[in-house]
Design an enzyme around this catalytic site. Structure first.
Site, PDB file in Angstrom:
ATOM      1  CE  LYS A  15      -2.540   0.856   3.696  1.00 27.07           C
ATOM      2  NZ  LYS A  15      -2.085  -0.433   4.200  1.00 27.07           N
ATOM      3  CB  THR A  16       3.674   2.407   2.106  1.00 24.06           C
ATOM      4  OG1 THR A  16       2.908   2.352   3.318  1.00 24.06           O
ATOM      5  CG2 THR A  16       4.602   3.613   2.169  1.00 24.06           C
ATOM      6  CB  VAL A  17       5.527   0.485  -2.534  1.00 24.30           C
ATOM      7  CG1 VAL A  17       6.294   0.620  -3.846  1.00 24.30           C
ATOM      8  CG2 VAL A  17       6.496   0.129  -1.415  1.00 24.30           C
ATOM      9  CE  LYS A  37       0.096   4.689   7.827  1.00 23.90           C
ATOM     10  NZ  LYS A  37      -0.263   3.584   6.922  1.00 23.90           N
ATOM     11  CG  ASP A  50       3.633   3.487   6.347  1.00 22.18           C
ATOM     12  OD1 ASP A  50       4.725   2.903   6.443  1.00 22.18           O
ATOM     13  OD2 ASP A  50       2.552   2.967   6.686  1.00 22.18           O
ATOM     14  N   GLY A 112      -3.724  -0.840   7.106  1.00 23.41           N
ATOM     15  CA  GLY A 112      -4.325  -2.145   6.859  1.00 23.41           C
ATOM     16  C   GLY A 112      -5.517  -2.027   5.922  1.00 23.41           C
ATOM     17  CB  SER A 171       3.874  -7.029  -4.312  1.00 23.99           C
ATOM     18  OG  SER A 171       5.108  -7.689  -4.474  1.00 23.99           O
ATOM     19  N   PRO A 200       5.814  -3.958  -9.673  1.00 19.15           N
ATOM     20  CG  PRO A 200       7.876  -3.276 -10.520  1.00 19.15           C
ATOM     21  CD  PRO A 200       6.442  -2.854 -10.409  1.00 19.15           C
ATOM     22  CB  ALA A 201       7.896  -8.518  -6.366  1.00 19.85           C
TER      23      ALA A 201
END
Length: 238
Positions: A15-17, A37, A50, A112, A171, A200-201
């Site tokens: 979520k943060t990425v 946040k 975050d 979450g 991801s 991408p992961a």
């Protein structure tokens, strides 16, 4: 879309990425961006949270955090155990609305999932989104089980009359299995909303310059990117 609420179908799903990627794509498109946040848990006061991570990856964003609690728990539980005041949906909405007067886009990142409680009264991120009348972007996982959690989240948003902007896979694995590949087609069906990207992961481990260069390519035009869901699905078909 001055305010976009970003939630997940669970924890540790990117979520943060994803928030950083959305911020980066908006910055690249020439928009000013703030990231809020609502409640940060599980970190000491001196540790970057975050919102700080989004700023590190995306660049020149205004990073704001309403509350921080030391234990890695749901915000309501973490607030109660710490003896500190909880964050209420009204405070989240008020802070986001203020940032929206000074920025082209405000990204409100939850903790979450959509119905994680912020206070003892049961206030959630969904309540804040209702107060803001803001669309919600859902970040989900790629593999088995994601269809159920995504559909449950989408149904709750619709029950509340909230706009589900779309779904982003937080991801995407280097070697996706059959379930993940099939989910590219199935996720927009169960969500009733478009698939708007796939990160991408390991994207968050990239150097900031590399992240900023690549981020628009992970997101659809609705999020200021260049990602094509149809082309991605064709490429990943087993």
């Amino acid at each position: 879309m001055p305010v976009l609420v970003i939630t997940g179908t669970g924890t540790e799903i990117g979520k943060t990425v994803t928030t950083a990627a959305v911020a980066c794509a908006a910055l690249t498109a020439g928009r000013s961006v703030a990231v809020l946040k609502a409640a940060q848990t599980g970190l000491r006061p001196d540790e970057p949270g975050d919102a700080d991570e989004v700023a590190r990856l995306a660049g020149a964003v205004t990073a704001a955090e309403l509350a921080r609690y030391p234990e890695p728990l749901a915000p309501a539980t973490a607030a109660r155990r710490s003896g500190r005041a909880p964050v209420r949906p009204e405070e989240i909405a008020e802070a986001a609305a203020k940032l929206a007067t000074e920025h082209d886009l405000v990204l409100v990142e939850g903790a979450g999932g959509l119905l994680v409680r912020f206070d003892a009264a049961g206030g959630t991120l969904a309540d804040a989104a209702e107060l803001l009348a803001a669309p919600v972007l859902v970040v989900t996982s790629a593999g088995l089980g994601t269809l159920n959690t995504t559909e449950l989240t989408a149904r709750e948003l619709r029950r509340r009359g909230l706009d589900l902007a779309g779904v982003v896979i937080g991801s995407w694995p280097d070697a996706p299995d059959l379930a993940a590949c099939c989910n590219v087609a199935d996720l927009p069906v169960v969500a009733g909303a478009p698939l708007l990207g796939a990160l991408p992961a390991g994207a968050g481990a990239l150097a900031p310059a590399d992240f900023r260069a690549a981020a628009p390519g992970w997101l659809a035009p609705q999020l200021n990117g260049t990602w094509d869901a149809e082309a991605f699905g064709a490429q990943e078909t087993p």
